[in-house]
Enzyme design. Structure first.
Site, PDB file in Angstrom:
ATOM      1  N   CYS A 271      60.042   0.293  24.347  1.00 27.06           N
ATOM      2  CA  CYS A 271      61.213  -0.517  25.094  1.00 27.06           C
ATOM      3  C   CYS A 271      60.574  -1.501  25.561  1.00 27.06           C
ATOM      4  O   CYS A 271      61.128  -2.858  25.668  1.00 27.06           O
ATOM      5  CB  CYS A 271      61.621   0.721  26.117  1.00 27.06           C
ATOM      6  SG  CYS A 271      62.991   0.248  27.130  1.00 27.06           S
ATOM      7  N   CYS A 272      59.461  -1.417  26.160  1.00 26.84           N
ATOM      8  CA  CYS A 272      58.817  -2.667  26.950  1.00 26.84           C
ATOM      9  C   CYS A 272      58.348  -3.785  25.913  1.00 26.84           C
ATOM     10  O   CYS A 272      58.567  -4.845  25.973  1.00 26.84           O
ATOM     11  CB  CYS A 272      57.406  -2.298  27.615  1.00 26.84           C
ATOM     12  SG  CYS A 272      57.861  -1.485  29.216  1.00 26.84           S
ATOM     13  N   CYS A 352      61.803  -2.133  36.128  1.00 30.50           N
ATOM     14  CA  CYS A 352      63.237  -1.398  35.617  1.00 30.50           C
ATOM     15  C   CYS A 352      63.438  -0.295  36.407  1.00 30.50           C
ATOM     16  O   CYS A 352      62.930   0.641  36.583  1.00 30.50           O
ATOM     17  CB  CYS A 352      63.134  -1.453  34.311  1.00 30.50           C
ATOM     18  SG  CYS A 352      62.819  -2.756  33.119  1.00 30.50           S
ATOM     19  N   CYS A 355      62.369   3.072  35.158  1.00 24.45           N
ATOM     20  CA  CYS A 355      61.041   3.485  35.122  1.00 24.45           C
ATOM     21  C   CYS A 355      60.384   3.410  36.483  1.00 24.45           C
ATOM     22  O   CYS A 355      59.221   2.984  36.759  1.00 24.45           O
ATOM     23  CB  CYS A 355      60.279   2.620  34.260  1.00 24.45           C
ATOM     24  SG  CYS A 355      61.110   2.928  32.335  1.00 24.45           S
ATOM     25  N   CYS A 378      53.186  -2.695  31.551  1.00 28.07           N
ATOM     26  CA  CYS A 378      54.428  -2.901  30.462  1.00 28.07           C
ATOM     27  C   CYS A 378      53.986  -3.614  29.275  1.00 28.07           C
ATOM     28  O   CYS A 378      54.353  -3.245  28.149  1.00 28.07           O
ATOM     29  CB  CYS A 378      55.408  -3.647  31.176  1.00 28.07           C
ATOM     30  SG  CYS A 378      55.094  -5.534  31.392  1.00 28.07           S
TER      31      CYS A 378
HETATM   32  S1  SF4 Z   1      59.912  -0.655  32.192  1.00 32.03           S
HETATM   33 FE1  SF4 Z   1      61.403   1.053  31.269  1.00 32.03          FE
HETATM   34  S2  SF4 Z   1      63.328   0.209  30.810  1.00 32.03           S
HETATM   35 FE2  SF4 Z   1      62.004  -1.642  31.371  1.00 32.03          FE
HETATM   36  S3  SF4 Z   1      61.553  -2.190  29.232  1.00 32.03           S
HETATM   37 FE3  SF4 Z   1      59.602  -0.962  29.950  1.00 32.03          FE
HETATM   38  S4  SF4 Z   1      60.436   1.121  29.325  1.00 32.03           S
HETATM   39 FE4  SF4 Z   1      62.275  -0.313  29.054  1.00 32.03          FE
END
Ligand code: SF4
Length: 396
Positions: A271-272, A352, A355, A378
């Site tokens: 996701c990151c 975010c 998280c 991240c």
């Molecule tokens: S911090 Fe969490 S929601 Fe944001 S990009 Fe990374 S995994 Fe995704």
């Protein structure tokens, strides 16, 4: 977004307060609307949201952003698909943020000008996330356009960059944060930017940058998962500091990898990689150097930070590397810098919303990030092979 003039009401809806909601639902009433304050506990309302036709969130004051967060949670976590309505202390300047948080209608305060609201809404031609108005989010439009666009290659390292980094570390080893920042801006004219999450400590570095050169680009990676408070704070802080060049980077085709928008639950690294690393990589060629707000007291790999480093052929400048928590606090106080709204709730490092939680330990400011998981970074400060390996792992 529907603008409802003061005094108008919709006879088709039966409106109740939160205290009476359970009884109204039990009685089998249809077309129920609930009227709640922005401070309402999301968990108290979420189980009932799918059975409601409308939720009216009453904003308590101009500076009270809790209604924005509640609206976002209702849309994103409770999947509320009905009429999400704002009421109370809202003004035309809120219009686009309300829309972005998923509000579909507004009860205009007494005396409000419909024209002012319409003008405010018309000043923007796009929305960033799905809402009841059914408009296509900007990220989706961009994703379709960019689907066939290959990621720009990371810029090849200039041969003398390592020598420049060594020289700057040597020459500025006793320098203040402002001197390091000024030295960096002078060393990479027109080819340097500051990375900022507009989080808990960000105002210190941004204030220093505003003193050195307020026109330096500030890169904000909009993952589409930020707290509404962060977005509000970004606008207010940039305006207060006179930062004239905030550049918002967005994921170009996140939904191809994250079709349900909940990848953070199952693979936070990926996701990151998609929502943070890739958007930054796409502009890497525009800059020889990026300024960060990292500090050694953040712990982990950051404990070895130098003011200047080379990463994938690009210089990372860490003017605040030496600062202690006390120095950060003193700088905020001395310069009257506004705090991120979540700081008062114990959030010491803010990313975010899925998280991030309040810090679990006062001695570990990043303990609220990916809490309970092994993940601590991240990835935007990791070598590019990190993201490549994450993506390869998914493909295999
Ligand atoms: S911090 Fe969490 S929601 Fe944001 S990009 Fe990374 S995994 Fe995704």
């Amino acid at each position: 977004m529907r603008l409802l003039e003061s005094g108008s009401h919709e006879a088709a809806l039966t409106e109740v307060g939160l205290d009476d909601l359970a009884a109204a639902l039990a009685s089998g009433a249809n077309d129920l609307a609930v009227r709640i304050g922005g401070e309402t506990d999301f968990k108290a309302l979420a189980p009932h949201a799918s059975r409601l036709a409308a939720i009216v969130v009453v904003f308590g004051g101009f500076r009270d952003g809790r209604g924005f967060s509640l609206g976002t949670l209702l849309r994103e976590r409770a999947n509320f698909g009905g009429d999400l309505r704002a009421a109370g202390a809202v003004i035309p300047d809120h219009a686009i943020l309300l829309k972005r948080c998923g509000f579909a209608s507004v009860e205009l305060p007494l005396g409000a000008s419909v024209e002012d609201w319409e003008r405010s809404l018309a000043a923007f031609s796009a929305v960033y996330q799905s809402a009841a108005d059914g408009e296509t989010p900007l990220w989706s439009i961009r994703a379709k356009r960019a689907a066939a666009t290959p990621v720009a290659a990371v810029a090849a390292p200039a041969p003398d960059l390592q020598a420049t980094v060594d020289r700057l570390n040597r020459d500025l080893r006793h320098a203040s944060a402002e001197e390091i920042l000024a030295g960096a801006v002078a060393a990479f004219p027109g080819r340097i930017a500051m990375l900022s999450s507009f989080g808990a400590e960000a105002a210190a570095g941004l204030h220093l940058l505003s003193r050195v050169d307020a026109s330096t680009p500030v890169l904000f990676i909009d993952t589409d998962r930020h707290f509404a408070q962060t977005l509000t704070y970004r606008h207010a802080l940039a305006a207060k500091l006179g930062l004239s060049n905030v550049r918002v980077l967005t994921p170009s085709n996140a939904e191809a990898v994250d079709p349900k928008g909940d990848l953070w639950r199952t693979d936070a690294d990926l996701c990151c990689a998609v929502r943070r690393v890739k958007p930054l990589r796409e502009v890497a060629g525009d800059y020889d150097a990026l300024i960060t707000g990292r500090k050694r007291f953040h712990g982990g790999v950051r404990m070895r930070l130098k003011p200047f480093e080379l990463l994938d052929g690009q210089v990372r400048v860490n003017p605040l590397a030496n600062w202690t928590p006390g120095e950060v606090e003193a700088y905020f106080e001395a310069n009257g810098l506004p705090r991120h709204p979540l700081v008062q709730g114990g959030y010491a490092s803010i990313g975010c919303w899925p998280c991030t939680e309040p810090a679990r330990s006062a001695d570990d400011v990043r303990s609220g990030r990916w809490a309970g998981a092994e993940k601590v970074e991240c990835g935007i400060h990791m070598p590019s092979r990190w993201a490549a390996e994450v993506e390869e792992r998914r493909a295999s």
